[in-house]
Scaffold this motif. Structure first.
Motif, mmCIF file in Angstrom:
data_model
loop_
_atom_site.group_PDB
_atom_site.id
_atom_site.type_symbol
_atom_site.label_atom_id
_atom_site.label_comp_id
_atom_site.label_asym_id
_atom_site.label_seq_id
_atom_site.Cartn_x
_atom_site.Cartn_y
_atom_site.Cartn_z
ATOM 1 N N GLU A 256 0.830 -1.208 0.000
ATOM 2 C CA GLU A 256 0.000 0.000 0.000
ATOM 3 C C GLU A 256 0.862 1.254 0.000
ATOM 4 O O GLU A 256 0.580 2.227 -0.715
ATOM 5 C CB GLU A 256 -0.919 -0.002 1.216
ATOM 6 C CG GLU A 256 -1.848 1.209 1.271
ATOM 7 C CD GLU A 256 -2.642 1.275 2.560
ATOM 8 O OE1 GLU A 256 -3.769 1.783 2.543
ATOM 9 O OE2 GLU A 256 -2.110 0.836 3.604
ATOM 10 N N TYR A 257 1.933 1.222 0.800
ATOM 11 C CA TYR A 257 2.821 2.377 0.866
ATOM 12 C C TYR A 257 3.463 2.643 -0.491
ATOM 13 O O TYR A 257 3.488 3.786 -0.968
ATOM 14 C CB TYR A 257 3.904 2.131 1.919
ATOM 15 C CG TYR A 257 5.012 3.165 1.907
ATOM 16 C CD1 TYR A 257 4.818 4.431 2.440
ATOM 17 C CD2 TYR A 257 6.248 2.867 1.342
ATOM 18 C CE1 TYR A 257 5.819 5.384 2.416
ATOM 19 C CE2 TYR A 257 7.261 3.805 1.310
ATOM 20 C CZ TYR A 257 7.032 5.064 1.860
ATOM 21 O OH TYR A 257 8.043 5.994 1.819
ATOM 22 N N MET A 258 3.974 1.599 -1.157
ATOM 23 C CA MET A 258 4.600 1.775 -2.471
ATOM 24 C C MET A 258 3.581 2.246 -3.513
ATOM 25 O O MET A 258 3.893 3.075 -4.362
ATOM 26 C CB MET A 258 5.249 0.458 -2.921
ATOM 27 C CG MET A 258 6.479 0.082 -2.114
ATOM 28 S SD MET A 258 7.353 -1.349 -2.805
ATOM 29 C CE MET A 258 6.160 -2.643 -2.483
ATOM 30 N N PHE A 259 2.353 1.705 -3.418
ATOM 31 C CA PHE A 259 1.309 2.094 -4.363
ATOM 32 C C PHE A 259 0.964 3.578 -4.218
ATOM 33 O O PHE A 259 0.903 4.321 -5.199
ATOM 34 C CB PHE A 259 0.068 1.240 -4.133
ATOM 35 C CG PHE A 259 -1.126 1.662 -4.935
ATOM 36 C CD1 PHE A 259 -1.222 1.364 -6.280
ATOM 37 C CD2 PHE A 259 -2.159 2.375 -4.335
ATOM 38 C CE1 PHE A 259 -2.328 1.761 -7.021
ATOM 39 C CE2 PHE A 259 -3.259 2.776 -5.063
ATOM 40 C CZ PHE A 259 -3.349 2.471 -6.416
ATOM 41 N N LEU A 260 0.762 4.011 -2.980
ATOM 42 C CA LEU A 260 0.408 5.415 -2.753
ATOM 43 C C LEU A 260 1.565 6.343 -3.091
ATOM 44 O O LEU A 260 1.354 7.445 -3.615
ATOM 45 C CB LEU A 260 -0.016 5.604 -1.290
ATOM 46 C CG LEU A 260 -1.297 4.860 -0.873
ATOM 47 C CD1 LEU A 260 -1.567 5.047 0.601
ATOM 48 C CD2 LEU A 260 -2.493 5.334 -1.703
ATOM 49 N N LYS A 261 2.777 5.897 -2.813
ATOM 50 C CA LYS A 261 3.947 6.712 -3.138
ATOM 51 C C LYS A 261 4.075 6.891 -4.648
ATOM 52 O O LYS A 261 4.317 7.999 -5.135
ATOM 53 C CB LYS A 261 5.210 6.045 -2.577
ATOM 54 C CG LYS A 261 6.481 6.849 -2.776
ATOM 55 C CD LYS A 261 7.663 6.146 -2.126
ATOM 56 C CE LYS A 261 8.939 6.949 -2.338
ATOM 57 N NZ LYS A 261 10.113 6.273 -1.724
#
Length: 492
Positions: A256-261
Protein backbone atom coordinates in the motif's frame (compact mmCIF):
# COMPACT_ATOMS: atom_id res chain seq x y z
CA UNK A 1 -8.12 7.60 -54.11
CA UNK A 2 -4.73 5.83 -53.94
CA UNK A 3 -2.64 8.68 -55.30
CA UNK A 4 0.28 8.22 -52.86
CA UNK A 5 0.19 4.42 -52.97
CA UNK A 6 1.21 1.67 -55.34
CA UNK A 7 -1.02 -1.39 -55.61
CA UNK A 8 -0.39 -5.00 -56.64
CA UNK A 9 -2.96 -7.82 -56.81
CA UNK A 10 -3.30 -11.39 -58.02
CA UNK A 11 -6.24 -10.79 -60.38
CA UNK A 12 -4.44 -12.60 -63.19
CA UNK A 13 -4.20 -15.78 -61.11
CA UNK A 14 -7.66 -15.97 -59.56
CA UNK A 15 -11.09 -14.69 -60.50
CA UNK A 16 -12.31 -13.61 -57.06
CA UNK A 17 -9.49 -11.09 -56.38
CA UNK A 18 -8.13 -12.56 -53.17
CA UNK A 19 -5.00 -10.47 -52.37
CA UNK A 20 -4.11 -6.77 -52.53
CA UNK A 21 -0.63 -5.51 -51.70
CA UNK A 22 -0.18 -1.76 -51.16
CA UNK A 23 2.95 0.29 -50.45
CA UNK A 24 3.78 3.98 -50.40
CA UNK A 25 5.37 5.53 -53.43
CA UNK A 26 9.10 6.00 -53.00
CA UNK A 27 9.67 2.55 -51.48
CA UNK A 28 11.73 0.34 -53.81
CA UNK A 29 9.49 -2.71 -54.06
CA UNK A 30 9.10 -4.95 -57.11
CA UNK A 31 6.92 -8.05 -57.79
CA UNK A 32 8.57 -11.47 -58.08
CA UNK A 33 5.85 -14.16 -58.13
CA UNK A 34 2.07 -14.29 -57.92
CA UNK A 35 -0.48 -17.12 -57.83
CA UNK A 36 -4.00 -17.72 -56.55
CA UNK A 37 -2.88 -17.95 -52.88
CA UNK A 38 0.15 -15.63 -52.59
CA UNK A 39 2.10 -12.63 -53.84
CA UNK A 40 5.88 -12.35 -53.36
CA UNK A 41 7.77 -9.06 -53.72
CA UNK A 42 11.37 -7.93 -53.40
CA UNK A 43 12.22 -4.89 -51.28
CA UNK A 44 15.49 -2.91 -51.55
CA UNK A 45 16.76 -0.56 -48.83
CA UNK A 46 20.01 1.35 -48.41
CA UNK A 47 21.59 -1.54 -46.53
CA UNK A 48 19.90 -4.79 -47.49
CA UNK A 49 17.51 -6.74 -49.68
CA UNK A 50 14.63 -8.79 -48.31
CA UNK A 51 11.50 -10.56 -49.58
CA UNK A 52 7.87 -10.40 -48.49
CA UNK A 53 5.24 -13.03 -49.23
CA UNK A 54 1.57 -12.24 -48.60
CA UNK A 55 -0.53 -15.42 -48.23
CA UNK A 56 -4.25 -16.09 -48.34
CA UNK A 57 -4.64 -19.86 -48.06
CA UNK A 58 -7.47 -21.68 -49.77
CA UNK A 59 -10.46 -22.85 -47.74
CA UNK A 60 -9.97 -26.27 -49.28
CA UNK A 61 -7.35 -28.44 -47.62
CA UNK A 62 -6.45 -30.28 -50.84
CA UNK A 63 -6.17 -27.04 -52.79
CA UNK A 64 -4.14 -25.48 -49.98
CA UNK A 65 -1.35 -28.04 -50.50
CA UNK A 66 -0.25 -26.18 -53.62
CA UNK A 67 0.74 -23.18 -51.50
CA UNK A 68 3.03 -25.38 -49.38
CA UNK A 69 4.86 -26.50 -52.51
CA UNK A 70 5.06 -22.93 -53.72
CA UNK A 71 6.58 -21.85 -50.39
CA UNK A 72 9.22 -24.56 -50.78
CA UNK A 73 10.03 -23.27 -54.27
CA UNK A 74 10.33 -19.71 -52.96
CA UNK A 75 12.69 -20.90 -50.23
CA UNK A 76 14.98 -22.51 -52.82
CA UNK A 77 15.20 -19.15 -54.62
CA UNK A 78 15.16 -16.60 -51.79
CA UNK A 79 15.84 -18.57 -48.62
CA UNK A 80 19.34 -17.10 -48.27
CA UNK A 81 17.82 -13.60 -47.98
CA UNK A 82 15.71 -12.24 -45.12
CA UNK A 83 12.19 -13.46 -45.82
CA UNK A 84 8.89 -12.78 -44.10
CA UNK A 85 5.60 -14.58 -44.84
CA UNK A 86 2.29 -13.44 -43.44
CA UNK A 87 -1.44 -13.57 -43.91
CA UNK A 88 -4.45 -15.84 -43.48
CA UNK A 89 -3.23 -19.45 -43.81
CA UNK A 90 -6.74 -20.80 -43.13
CA UNK A 91 -5.23 -23.43 -40.85
CA UNK A 92 -3.29 -23.47 -37.61
CA UNK A 93 -0.08 -25.12 -36.45
CA UNK A 94 -0.71 -26.41 -32.92
CA UNK A 95 -3.73 -27.86 -31.17
CA UNK A 96 -3.68 -25.11 -28.51
CA UNK A 97 -4.24 -22.49 -31.23
CA UNK A 98 -7.95 -23.41 -31.23
CA UNK A 99 -10.34 -22.43 -28.46
CA UNK A 100 -11.82 -25.95 -28.34
CA UNK A 101 -8.48 -27.69 -27.62
CA UNK A 102 -9.74 -28.75 -24.17
CA UNK A 103 -12.38 -30.85 -25.87
CA UNK A 104 -10.26 -32.17 -28.75
CA UNK A 105 -7.07 -32.80 -26.73
CA UNK A 106 -3.81 -33.53 -28.59
CA UNK A 107 -5.37 -33.21 -31.99
CA UNK A 108 -3.57 -32.76 -35.35
CA UNK A 109 -5.44 -32.76 -38.64
CA UNK A 110 -3.86 -33.54 -42.02
CA UNK A 111 -3.93 -29.85 -42.82
CA UNK A 112 -2.02 -29.08 -39.61
CA UNK A 113 0.54 -31.81 -40.33
CA UNK A 114 1.19 -30.40 -43.83
CA UNK A 115 1.68 -26.95 -42.37
CA UNK A 116 3.98 -28.23 -39.60
CA UNK A 117 6.10 -30.15 -42.12
CA UNK A 118 6.74 -27.05 -44.24
CA UNK A 119 7.61 -24.90 -41.23
CA UNK A 120 10.05 -27.50 -39.87
CA UNK A 121 11.69 -28.28 -43.21
CA UNK A 122 12.32 -24.62 -44.05
CA UNK A 123 13.33 -23.63 -40.45
CA UNK A 124 10.55 -21.06 -40.32
CA UNK A 125 9.29 -19.72 -37.03
CA UNK A 126 6.59 -17.44 -35.70
CA UNK A 127 7.63 -13.81 -35.64
CA UNK A 128 7.74 -12.43 -32.05
CA UNK A 129 4.39 -10.75 -31.48
CA UNK A 130 2.11 -9.30 -28.87
CA UNK A 131 -1.64 -9.15 -28.83
CA UNK A 132 -4.27 -11.92 -28.71
CA UNK A 133 -3.29 -15.52 -29.36
CA UNK A 134 -6.34 -16.19 -31.54
CA UNK A 135 -6.71 -14.12 -34.72
CA UNK A 136 -10.07 -15.32 -36.00
CA UNK A 137 -13.46 -15.72 -34.34
CA UNK A 138 -16.72 -17.12 -35.72
CA UNK A 139 -18.77 -14.50 -33.81
CA UNK A 140 -21.40 -17.08 -32.86
CA UNK A 141 -22.87 -16.84 -29.40
CA UNK A 142 -23.96 -20.46 -29.05
CA UNK A 143 -21.09 -22.20 -30.87
CA UNK A 144 -18.15 -19.95 -30.04
CA UNK A 145 -14.91 -20.83 -31.80
CA UNK A 146 -11.64 -18.89 -32.11
CA UNK A 147 -8.42 -19.96 -33.84
CA UNK A 148 -5.04 -18.61 -34.88
CA UNK A 149 -5.49 -18.68 -38.66
CA UNK A 150 -3.48 -15.50 -39.23
CA UNK A 151 0.23 -15.46 -38.48
CA UNK A 152 3.59 -14.05 -39.56
CA UNK A 153 6.54 -16.37 -40.20
CA UNK A 154 10.21 -15.49 -40.67
CA UNK A 155 13.33 -17.38 -41.74
CA UNK A 156 16.74 -17.39 -39.93
CA UNK A 157 18.33 -14.57 -42.03
CA UNK A 158 15.44 -12.28 -41.06
CA UNK A 159 15.93 -13.15 -37.39
CA UNK A 160 19.62 -12.27 -37.59
CA UNK A 161 19.19 -9.01 -39.51
CA UNK A 162 16.03 -7.53 -37.98
CA UNK A 163 16.57 -8.39 -34.32
CA UNK A 164 14.30 -5.61 -33.04
CA UNK A 165 11.36 -6.26 -35.37
CA UNK A 166 8.02 -7.37 -33.93
CA UNK A 167 4.39 -7.93 -34.88
CA UNK A 168 1.31 -6.53 -33.17
CA UNK A 169 -2.08 -8.15 -33.71
CA UNK A 170 -4.73 -5.45 -33.51
CA UNK A 171 -8.44 -5.67 -32.72
CA UNK A 172 -10.46 -7.23 -35.56
CA UNK A 173 -12.87 -4.31 -36.08
CA UNK A 174 -15.63 -5.16 -38.60
CA UNK A 175 -13.75 -8.21 -39.89
CA UNK A 176 -13.65 -11.60 -38.22
CA UNK A 177 -9.83 -11.57 -38.53
CA UNK A 178 -7.21 -9.56 -36.58
CA UNK A 179 -4.96 -7.18 -38.44
CA UNK A 180 -1.21 -7.84 -38.06
CA UNK A 181 1.01 -4.75 -37.92
CA UNK A 182 4.74 -5.26 -38.56
CA UNK A 183 6.97 -2.14 -38.66
CA UNK A 184 10.25 -3.12 -40.32
CA UNK A 185 12.21 -0.14 -39.08
CA UNK A 186 11.53 2.71 -36.67
CA UNK A 187 13.25 5.44 -34.74
CA UNK A 188 14.41 4.72 -31.16
CA UNK A 189 11.50 6.58 -29.58
CA UNK A 190 9.00 4.55 -31.60
CA UNK A 191 10.73 1.33 -30.56
CA UNK A 192 10.59 2.38 -26.91
CA UNK A 193 6.90 3.28 -27.23
CA UNK A 194 6.02 -0.07 -28.75
CA UNK A 195 8.04 -2.00 -26.18
CA UNK A 196 6.21 -0.17 -23.40
CA UNK A 197 2.95 -0.92 -25.15
CA UNK A 198 3.82 -4.62 -25.14
CA UNK A 199 4.68 -4.37 -21.46
CA UNK A 200 1.39 -2.68 -20.56
CA UNK A 201 -0.77 -5.87 -20.29
CA UNK A 202 1.73 -7.49 -17.93
CA UNK A 203 1.86 -4.36 -15.79
CA UNK A 204 -1.93 -4.19 -15.65
CA UNK A 205 -2.05 -7.83 -14.56
CA UNK A 206 0.63 -7.18 -11.91
CA UNK A 207 -1.27 -4.15 -10.65
CA UNK A 208 -4.55 -6.07 -10.48
CA UNK A 209 -3.05 -9.04 -8.64
CA UNK A 210 -0.97 -7.08 -6.14
CA UNK A 211 -2.44 -3.58 -5.75
CA UNK A 212 -6.15 -3.85 -6.62
CA UNK A 213 -8.23 -2.41 -3.75
CA UNK A 214 -5.06 -2.42 -1.67
CA UNK A 215 -6.34 -0.05 1.03
CA UNK A 216 -9.49 -2.14 1.50
CA UNK A 217 -7.41 -5.31 1.74
CA UNK A 218 -5.20 -3.71 4.39
CA UNK A 219 -8.25 -2.65 6.42
CA UNK A 220 -9.82 -6.13 6.21
CA UNK A 221 -6.52 -7.78 7.14
CA UNK A 222 -6.27 -5.57 10.25
CA UNK A 223 -9.77 -6.63 11.29
CA UNK A 224 -8.80 -10.27 10.71
CA UNK A 225 -5.67 -9.86 12.82
CA UNK A 226 -7.62 -8.31 15.69
CA UNK A 227 -10.09 -11.22 15.61
CA UNK A 228 -7.29 -13.81 15.58
CA UNK A 229 -5.57 -12.06 18.53
CA UNK A 230 -8.74 -12.44 20.58
CA UNK A 231 -8.94 -16.13 19.66
CA UNK A 232 -5.28 -16.56 20.63
CA UNK A 233 -5.84 -14.94 24.02
CA UNK A 234 -8.81 -17.26 24.60
CA UNK A 235 -6.66 -20.27 23.72
CA UNK A 236 -8.69 -21.07 20.60
CA UNK A 237 -5.83 -20.38 18.14
CA UNK A 238 -2.08 -20.96 18.16
CA UNK A 239 0.36 -18.07 18.13
CA UNK A 240 1.65 -19.34 14.77
CA UNK A 241 -1.64 -18.37 13.09
CA UNK A 242 -1.45 -14.89 14.57
CA UNK A 243 2.16 -14.41 13.40
CA UNK A 244 1.24 -15.60 9.91
CA UNK A 245 -1.58 -13.05 9.55
CA UNK A 246 0.61 -10.33 11.04
CA UNK A 247 3.27 -11.07 8.42
CA UNK A 248 0.62 -10.87 5.67
CA UNK A 249 -0.55 -7.52 7.05
CA UNK A 250 2.99 -6.12 7.01
CA UNK A 251 3.40 -7.23 3.39
CA UNK A 252 0.08 -5.58 2.43
CA UNK A 253 1.00 -2.37 4.24
CA UNK A 254 4.32 -2.22 2.38
CA UNK A 255 2.48 -2.72 -0.93
CA UNK A 256 0.00 0.00 0.00
CA UNK A 257 2.82 2.38 0.87
CA UNK A 258 4.60 1.77 -2.47
CA UNK A 259 1.31 2.09 -4.36
CA UNK A 260 0.41 5.41 -2.75
CA UNK A 261 3.95 6.71 -3.14
CA UNK A 262 3.98 5.88 -6.85
CA UNK A 263 0.51 7.33 -7.28
CA UNK A 264 1.69 10.57 -5.70
CA UNK A 265 4.68 10.72 -8.04
CA UNK A 266 2.48 10.19 -11.10
CA UNK A 267 0.12 12.92 -9.99
CA UNK A 268 3.03 15.24 -9.24
CA UNK A 269 4.60 14.65 -12.67
CA UNK A 270 1.27 15.28 -14.34
CA UNK A 271 0.28 18.47 -12.50
CA UNK A 272 3.33 20.07 -10.88
CA UNK A 273 4.24 22.28 -13.87
CA UNK A 274 0.73 23.69 -14.34
CA UNK A 275 0.79 26.14 -11.40
CA UNK A 276 -1.99 24.10 -9.84
CA UNK A 277 -2.84 23.86 -6.17
CA UNK A 278 -0.84 20.62 -6.02
CA UNK A 279 2.23 22.39 -7.41
CA UNK A 280 2.15 25.14 -4.78
CA UNK A 281 1.36 22.63 -2.06
CA UNK A 282 4.40 20.53 -3.06
CA UNK A 283 6.71 23.56 -3.06
CA UNK A 284 5.42 24.70 0.32
CA UNK A 285 5.85 21.21 1.76
CA UNK A 286 9.43 20.98 0.49
CA UNK A 287 10.21 24.45 1.86
CA UNK A 288 8.89 23.48 5.29
CA UNK A 289 10.82 20.21 5.23
CA UNK A 290 14.12 21.96 4.46
CA UNK A 291 13.82 24.69 7.12
CA UNK A 292 16.33 24.49 10.01
CA UNK A 293 14.22 25.06 13.10
CA UNK A 294 16.63 24.37 15.98
CA UNK A 295 20.41 24.62 16.47
CA UNK A 296 22.63 23.86 19.44
CA UNK A 297 25.80 25.94 19.87
CA UNK A 298 29.14 24.85 21.34
CA UNK A 299 27.95 25.76 24.84
CA UNK A 300 24.97 23.43 24.52
CA UNK A 301 22.48 26.29 24.34
CA UNK A 302 19.37 25.65 22.25
CA UNK A 303 18.75 28.28 19.56
CA UNK A 304 15.23 28.34 18.11
CA UNK A 305 14.85 31.87 16.76
CA UNK A 306 15.87 32.59 13.17
CA UNK A 307 18.05 35.57 14.20
CA UNK A 308 19.99 33.53 16.77
CA UNK A 309 20.50 30.66 14.31
CA UNK A 310 21.60 33.03 11.54
CA UNK A 311 24.17 34.72 13.82
CA UNK A 312 25.46 31.34 14.99
CA UNK A 313 25.96 30.11 11.42
CA UNK A 314 27.76 33.31 10.39
CA UNK A 315 30.02 33.20 13.47
CA UNK A 316 30.82 29.54 12.83
CA UNK A 317 32.08 30.11 9.31
CA UNK A 318 33.94 33.27 10.30
CA UNK A 319 35.80 31.28 12.95
CA UNK A 320 36.59 28.61 10.36
CA UNK A 321 38.42 31.27 8.32
CA UNK A 322 40.22 32.76 11.33
CA UNK A 323 40.15 36.13 13.08
CA UNK A 324 42.37 39.15 12.63
CA UNK A 325 45.31 39.53 15.04
CA UNK A 326 45.51 43.06 16.56
CA UNK A 327 49.24 42.60 17.24
CA UNK A 328 50.05 42.41 13.52
CA UNK A 329 50.91 45.96 12.36
CA UNK A 330 51.15 47.51 8.88
CA UNK A 331 54.56 47.01 7.26
CA UNK A 332 56.86 50.05 7.05
CA UNK A 333 58.04 50.17 3.43
CA UNK A 334 61.15 52.16 4.43
CA UNK A 335 62.18 49.35 6.78
CA UNK A 336 61.87 46.75 4.06
CA UNK A 337 63.81 48.95 1.63
CA UNK A 338 66.67 49.35 4.09
CA UNK A 339 66.71 45.62 4.81
CA UNK A 340 66.62 44.42 1.21
CA UNK A 341 68.73 47.21 -0.38
CA UNK A 342 66.66 46.85 -3.51
CA UNK A 343 64.99 49.47 -5.71
CA UNK A 344 62.57 48.99 -8.59
CA UNK A 345 62.66 50.70 -11.98
CA UNK A 346 60.44 53.75 -12.10
CA UNK A 347 57.90 52.21 -14.49
CA UNK A 348 57.61 49.03 -12.37
CA UNK A 349 57.27 51.04 -9.17
CA UNK A 350 54.51 53.13 -10.73
CA UNK A 351 52.66 49.99 -11.86
CA UNK A 352 52.87 48.44 -8.40
CA UNK A 353 51.82 51.56 -6.50
CA UNK A 354 48.89 52.60 -8.66
CA UNK A 355 45.40 52.54 -7.13
CA UNK A 356 43.72 49.14 -7.30
CA UNK A 357 40.02 49.26 -8.07
CA UNK A 358 37.41 47.25 -6.25
CA UNK A 359 36.54 45.42 -9.46
CA UNK A 360 40.18 44.30 -9.92
CA UNK A 361 40.26 42.96 -6.39
CA UNK A 362 36.99 41.13 -6.97
CA UNK A 363 38.34 39.42 -10.09
CA UNK A 364 41.72 38.58 -8.55
CA UNK A 365 42.76 35.89 -6.11
CA UNK A 366 41.69 37.79 -3.02
CA UNK A 367 37.97 37.38 -3.64
CA UNK A 368 36.80 34.80 -1.06
CA UNK A 369 33.00 34.98 -1.23
CA UNK A 370 30.71 36.05 1.60
CA UNK A 371 33.07 35.04 4.42
CA UNK A 372 36.33 37.02 4.11
CA UNK A 373 39.53 35.44 5.46
CA UNK A 374 41.06 37.54 8.22
CA UNK A 375 44.53 36.01 8.31
CA UNK A 376 45.68 35.91 4.68
CA UNK A 377 45.46 32.92 2.41
CA UNK A 378 44.35 29.45 3.54
CA UNK A 379 46.68 26.50 3.99
CA UNK A 380 47.25 24.70 0.68
CA UNK A 381 46.94 27.84 -1.43
CA UNK A 382 49.47 27.80 -4.33
CA UNK A 383 50.73 31.23 -3.20
CA UNK A 384 51.61 30.03 0.30
CA UNK A 385 55.10 28.75 -0.68
CA UNK A 386 56.06 32.00 -2.42
CA UNK A 387 54.81 34.16 0.45
CA UNK A 388 56.65 31.97 2.96
CA UNK A 389 59.94 32.40 1.05
CA UNK A 390 59.45 36.16 0.95
CA UNK A 391 58.82 36.24 4.70
CA UNK A 392 61.88 34.07 5.39
CA UNK A 393 63.98 36.39 3.26
CA UNK A 394 62.94 39.30 5.47
CA UNK A 395 63.69 37.20 8.57
CA UNK A 396 67.16 36.40 7.26
CA UNK A 397 67.92 40.08 6.66
CA UNK A 398 66.74 41.02 10.17
CA UNK A 399 68.64 38.10 11.69
CA UNK A 400 71.90 39.40 10.21
CA UNK A 401 71.54 42.53 12.35
CA UNK A 402 72.03 40.47 15.51
CA UNK A 403 75.26 38.81 16.60
CA UNK A 404 74.44 35.28 17.81
CA UNK A 405 76.48 34.08 20.74
CA UNK A 406 75.95 31.37 23.30
CA UNK A 407 74.62 33.68 26.03
CA UNK A 408 71.30 35.00 27.28
CA UNK A 409 71.63 38.38 25.55
CA UNK A 410 71.98 36.75 22.11
CA UNK A 411 68.97 34.52 22.71
CA UNK A 412 66.86 37.47 23.82
CA UNK A 413 67.94 39.34 20.68
CA UNK A 414 66.86 36.45 18.45
CA UNK A 415 63.46 36.16 20.16
CA UNK A 416 62.91 39.90 19.82
CA UNK A 417 63.59 39.59 16.08
CA UNK A 418 61.05 36.76 15.85
CA UNK A 419 58.52 38.86 17.75
CA UNK A 420 59.14 41.73 15.33
CA UNK A 421 58.54 39.36 12.39
CA UNK A 422 55.25 38.41 14.06
CA UNK A 423 54.11 42.04 14.06
CA UNK A 424 55.00 42.29 10.37
CA UNK A 425 53.63 39.00 9.04
CA UNK A 426 51.48 37.32 11.69
CA UNK A 427 53.94 34.36 11.90
CA UNK A 428 54.15 33.76 15.64
CA UNK A 429 56.67 31.57 17.46
CA UNK A 430 55.12 28.56 19.23
CA UNK A 431 57.11 28.29 22.46
CA UNK A 432 55.71 24.87 23.38
CA UNK A 433 57.10 23.41 20.12
CA UNK A 434 60.50 25.20 20.23
CA UNK A 435 63.65 23.34 21.30
CA UNK A 436 67.30 24.43 21.52
CA UNK A 437 70.57 22.50 21.44
CA UNK A 438 73.80 23.64 23.13
CA UNK A 439 77.47 22.72 23.22
CA UNK A 440 79.98 23.96 25.79
CA UNK A 441 77.60 26.21 27.75
CA UNK A 442 77.57 26.25 31.54
CA UNK A 443 74.66 24.97 33.53
CA UNK A 444 74.02 28.44 35.00
CA UNK A 445 73.67 29.97 31.52
CA UNK A 446 71.39 27.14 30.42
CA UNK A 447 69.10 27.71 33.38
CA UNK A 448 68.86 31.43 32.65
CA UNK A 449 68.04 30.78 28.95
CA UNK A 450 65.33 28.26 29.79
CA UNK A 451 63.88 30.56 32.43
CA UNK A 452 63.79 33.61 30.11
CA UNK A 453 62.46 31.89 26.97
CA UNK A 454 60.49 28.84 28.11
CA UNK A 455 62.24 26.78 25.44
CA UNK A 456 62.88 23.09 25.97
CA UNK A 457 66.47 21.82 25.89
CA UNK A 458 67.30 18.80 23.68
CA UNK A 459 70.56 16.93 23.12
CA UNK A 460 72.65 15.70 20.21
CA UNK A 461 72.66 13.56 18.14
CA UNK A 462 69.38 14.43 16.44
CA UNK A 463 68.06 14.00 12.91
CA UNK A 464 66.79 16.86 10.79
CA UNK A 465 65.09 15.91 7.50
CA UNK A 466 66.70 12.48 7.81
CA UNK A 467 70.24 13.86 8.15
CA UNK A 468 72.02 13.32 11.53
CA UNK A 469 73.19 16.48 13.30
CA UNK A 470 76.20 15.96 15.58
CA UNK A 471 78.84 18.16 17.23
CA UNK A 472 81.65 16.37 15.44
CA UNK A 473 82.47 15.19 11.95
CA UNK A 474 79.94 12.79 10.48
CA UNK A 475 80.99 9.15 10.34
CA UNK A 476 79.74 6.30 8.20
CA UNK A 477 77.91 4.85 11.19
CA UNK A 478 75.92 8.07 11.63
CA UNK A 479 74.69 7.86 8.03
CA UNK A 480 73.72 4.14 7.98
CA UNK A 481 69.99 4.76 8.74
CA UNK A 482 69.81 7.38 5.98
CA UNK A 483 71.57 5.08 3.49
CA UNK A 484 69.23 2.20 4.36
CA UNK A 485 66.18 4.40 3.68
CA UNK A 486 67.60 5.42 0.31
CA UNK A 487 68.32 1.79 -0.64
CA UNK A 488 64.81 0.77 0.40
CA UNK A 489 63.31 3.48 -1.84
CA UNK A 490 65.47 2.40 -4.77
CA UNK A 491 64.44 -1.25 -4.44
CA UNK A 492 60.75 -0.42 -3.94
Amino acid sequence: MLGNWNILNNYDSVVNRRIWLLWKKGIDLSPCHSNDQSITVKCLTNTTTFFITAIYGSNSGSHRRSIWQHVRDLDSMYGSFPWILGGDFNTYLHYKESSDFNLLGLYSSYDMLDFQEVVQDLSLQDHPFFGPTFSWINKQKDNYLARKLDRVLINPPWTSLFQDSFVEFLAPGHSDHNMALQPIQGNPMQKLFLKLKRLKPSLKKLNKNNYSEISTRVRLKKIELETVKIYTLNGQNSIAEELKIQKELISLEESEYMFLKQKTKVRCIKERDKCTKLFHSTIASKFKRDIIRVLTNNEGKRLDSFDDMANEIIDYFKNQLGTSDPNVLPVDSALLKNLLHFSLPIETATELTKIVTAEEIKEALFSQGFFKGQRGIRQGDPLSLTLFLLAMNILSKIRNLVVAKGNLESIVGVTSILNHLYTLSGLNLNVSKTEFFTVGISARTLDSIKSATGFKQEFFPVRYLGVPLVTRKLTETDCIPLLNNIKARLHH
